[in-house]
Design a protein around this motif. Structure first.
Motif, mmCIF file in Angstrom:
data_model
loop_
_atom_site.group_PDB
_atom_site.id
_atom_site.type_symbol
_atom_site.label_atom_id
_atom_site.label_comp_id
_atom_site.label_asym_id
_atom_site.label_seq_id
_atom_site.Cartn_x
_atom_site.Cartn_y
_atom_site.Cartn_z
ATOM 1 N N LEU A 102 0.836 -1.206 0.000
ATOM 2 C CA LEU A 102 0.000 0.000 0.000
ATOM 3 C C LEU A 102 0.871 1.257 0.000
ATOM 4 O O LEU A 102 0.615 2.209 -0.737
ATOM 5 C CB LEU A 102 -0.930 0.015 1.209
ATOM 6 N N VAL A 103 1.932 1.246 0.815
ATOM 7 C CA VAL A 103 2.844 2.390 0.871
ATOM 8 C C VAL A 103 3.542 2.568 -0.480
ATOM 9 O O VAL A 103 3.722 3.692 -0.958
ATOM 10 C CB VAL A 103 3.876 2.197 2.004
ATOM 11 N N ALA A 104 3.902 1.448 -1.118
ATOM 12 C CA ALA A 104 4.627 1.497 -2.391
ATOM 13 C C ALA A 104 3.802 2.116 -3.519
ATOM 14 O O ALA A 104 4.362 2.541 -4.529
ATOM 15 C CB ALA A 104 5.077 0.088 -2.784
ATOM 16 N N LEU A 105 2.486 2.191 -3.346
ATOM 17 C CA LEU A 105 1.657 2.837 -4.361
ATOM 18 C C LEU A 105 2.009 4.314 -4.513
ATOM 19 O O LEU A 105 1.721 4.926 -5.531
ATOM 20 C CB LEU A 105 0.172 2.709 -4.004
ATOM 21 N N GLY A 106 2.629 4.872 -3.472
ATOM 22 C CA GLY A 106 3.045 6.271 -3.541
ATOM 23 C C GLY A 106 1.902 7.261 -3.414
ATOM 24 O O GLY A 106 2.045 8.422 -3.776
ATOM 25 N N LEU A 107 0.772 6.814 -2.899
ATOM 26 C CA LEU A 107 -0.367 7.707 -2.722
ATOM 27 C C LEU A 107 -0.095 8.671 -1.571
ATOM 28 O O LEU A 107 0.508 8.286 -0.568
ATOM 29 C CB LEU A 107 -1.632 6.902 -2.417
ATOM 30 N N PRO A 108 -0.535 9.906 -1.693
ATOM 31 C CA PRO A 108 -0.338 10.866 -0.597
ATOM 32 C C PRO A 108 -1.368 10.644 0.516
ATOM 33 O O PRO A 108 -2.222 11.469 0.785
ATOM 34 C CB PRO A 108 -0.526 12.224 -1.281
ATOM 35 N N ILE A 109 -1.253 9.501 1.143
ATOM 36 C CA ILE A 109 -2.172 9.110 2.202
ATOM 37 C C ILE A 109 -1.363 8.381 3.267
ATOM 38 O O ILE A 109 -0.369 7.718 2.950
ATOM 39 C CB ILE A 109 -3.300 8.214 1.630
ATOM 40 N N THR A 110 -1.745 8.510 4.516
ATOM 41 C CA THR A 110 -1.030 7.840 5.600
ATOM 42 C C THR A 110 -1.577 6.430 5.765
ATOM 43 O O THR A 110 -2.788 6.252 5.892
ATOM 44 C CB THR A 110 -1.203 8.616 6.924
ATOM 45 N N VAL A 111 -0.701 5.455 5.746
ATOM 46 C CA VAL A 111 -1.067 4.067 6.038
ATOM 47 C C VAL A 111 -0.768 3.853 7.514
ATOM 48 O O VAL A 111 0.377 3.989 7.944
ATOM 49 C CB VAL A 111 -0.285 3.071 5.157
ATOM 50 N N MET A 112 -1.808 3.534 8.297
ATOM 51 C CA MET A 112 -1.672 3.359 9.745
ATOM 52 C C MET A 112 -1.816 1.881 10.105
ATOM 53 O O MET A 112 -2.919 1.345 10.094
ATOM 54 C CB MET A 112 -2.737 4.163 10.489
ATOM 55 N N PRO A 113 -0.700 1.197 10.429
ATOM 56 C CA PRO A 113 -0.807 -0.201 10.851
ATOM 57 C C PRO A 113 -1.600 -0.327 12.158
ATOM 58 O O PRO A 113 -1.446 0.480 13.075
ATOM 59 C CB PRO A 113 0.647 -0.626 11.078
ATOM 60 N N GLY A 114 -2.449 -1.324 12.212
ATOM 61 C CA GLY A 114 -3.224 -1.606 13.410
ATOM 62 C C GLY A 114 -3.371 -3.095 13.602
ATOM 63 O O GLY A 114 -3.121 -3.874 12.684
ATOM 64 N N SER A 115 -3.734 -3.503 14.780
ATOM 65 C CA SER A 115 -3.944 -4.892 15.191
ATOM 66 C C SER A 115 -2.628 -5.542 15.620
ATOM 67 O O SER A 115 -1.743 -5.766 14.798
ATOM 68 C CB SER A 115 -4.612 -5.724 14.099
ATOM 69 N N LEU A 128 11.249 -1.511 8.717
ATOM 70 C CA LEU A 128 10.872 -1.777 7.328
ATOM 71 C C LEU A 128 10.517 -0.501 6.569
ATOM 72 O O LEU A 128 10.782 -0.378 5.379
ATOM 73 C CB LEU A 128 9.663 -2.715 7.277
ATOM 74 N N TYR A 129 9.855 0.442 7.282
ATOM 75 C CA TYR A 129 9.370 1.667 6.636
ATOM 76 C C TYR A 129 9.072 2.708 7.720
ATOM 77 O O TYR A 129 8.572 2.355 8.782
ATOM 78 C CB TYR A 129 8.087 1.374 5.831
ATOM 79 N N PRO A 130 9.323 3.977 7.442
ATOM 80 C CA PRO A 130 9.061 5.007 8.469
ATOM 81 C C PRO A 130 7.575 5.391 8.563
ATOM 82 O O PRO A 130 7.173 6.492 8.210
ATOM 83 C CB PRO A 130 9.926 6.181 8.009
ATOM 84 N N PHE A 131 6.750 4.457 9.029
ATOM 85 C CA PHE A 131 5.329 4.751 9.206
ATOM 86 C C PHE A 131 5.174 5.961 10.118
ATOM 87 O O PHE A 131 5.918 6.140 11.074
ATOM 88 C CB PHE A 131 4.604 3.540 9.809
ATOM 89 N N LYS A 132 4.167 6.779 9.839
ATOM 90 C CA LYS A 132 3.950 8.026 10.585
ATOM 91 C C LYS A 132 2.900 7.875 11.683
ATOM 92 O O LYS A 132 2.760 8.755 12.523
ATOM 93 C CB LYS A 132 3.489 9.120 9.625
ATOM 94 N N ALA A 133 2.141 6.784 11.666
ATOM 95 C CA ALA A 133 1.062 6.604 12.641
ATOM 96 C C ALA A 133 0.856 5.116 12.903
ATOM 97 O O ALA A 133 1.081 4.280 12.017
ATOM 98 C CB ALA A 133 -0.231 7.224 12.113
ATOM 99 N N PHE A 134 0.431 4.816 14.122
ATOM 100 C CA PHE A 134 0.109 3.440 14.522
ATOM 101 C C PHE A 134 -1.187 3.477 15.323
ATOM 102 O O PHE A 134 -1.460 4.455 16.019
ATOM 103 C CB PHE A 134 1.217 2.843 15.388
#
Length: 186
Positions: A102-115, A128-134
């Motif tokens: 999902l991140v690799a799509l390059g969309l200007p949207i925040t991917v927030m991992p959960g669970s 793996l990747y500098p996620f901005k939100a959890f």
């Protein structure tokens, strides 16, 4: 109401308005009422009008949940700011490849991992990747202290564990904050 108490006790801490299952379509109005900075929309109970209204008040829109790249693109076109997802798995570590896709799509949207998010999971995902939100509950399950129990006679829904409480553990939250602060200084 918890959001009102948080607004009064700590107005400088960002709040996210979640759903009340009997008032799903009024969530943006509640977010405005309690000066929330984010609103957690619950699909399929939102529409373009709600997103536009939230944005007009400077409120970011999260959606629970999406694992499908095409759906993420549609949500982006609607103005959704953040997608909460476990990556099509029971926990976000197992679904990490989907998160990365999902991140690799390059969309200007925040991917927030959960669970399954905890301090160790945050650290592993940040490698793996500098996620901005959890999305993390910091959950612990404790006995509710009920003394009289009659097995086979549920007080609520059959199959629901009515003898346990789900609580947020402050130490788990502190551990996660420490990892995030450490990542912010790198």
């Amino acid at each position: 109401v918890l959001l009102q108490q948080l607004k009064e006790m700590a107005p400088d801490i960002a709040r996210c308005c979640g759903e009340k299952f009997d008032q799903l379509w009024e969530i943006v109005d509640r977010a405005i009422q309690y000066d929330c900075q984010k609103v957690q929309l619950f699909k399929p109970y939102f529409n373009q009008e709600m997103i536009d209204k939230a944005h007009a008040y400077g409120i970011l829109c999260n959606v629970f949940w999406s694992d499908d790249p095409e759906e993420c693109e549609r949500f982006l076109e609607m103005g959704i700011d953040t997608i909460l997802t476990s990556g099509q798995a029971a926990d976000c570590w197992t679904g990490r490849q989907c998160l990365l896709d999902l991140v690799a799509l390059g969309l200007p949207i925040t991917v927030m991992p959960g669970s399954g998010v905890n301090a160790k999971m945050i650290q592993s995902l940040l490698e793996l990747y500098p996620f901005k939100a959890f999305h993390m509950s910091g959950k612990i399950v404790v006995d509710n202290g009920m003394r009289f129990r009659r097995e086979g006679v549920p007080m609520g829904l059959p199959g629901l564990d009515e003898f346990s409480l789900w609580l947020t553990d402050a130490e788990k939250v502190r551990e996660a904050v420490a990892v995030l602060k450490g990542a912010a200084t790198c």
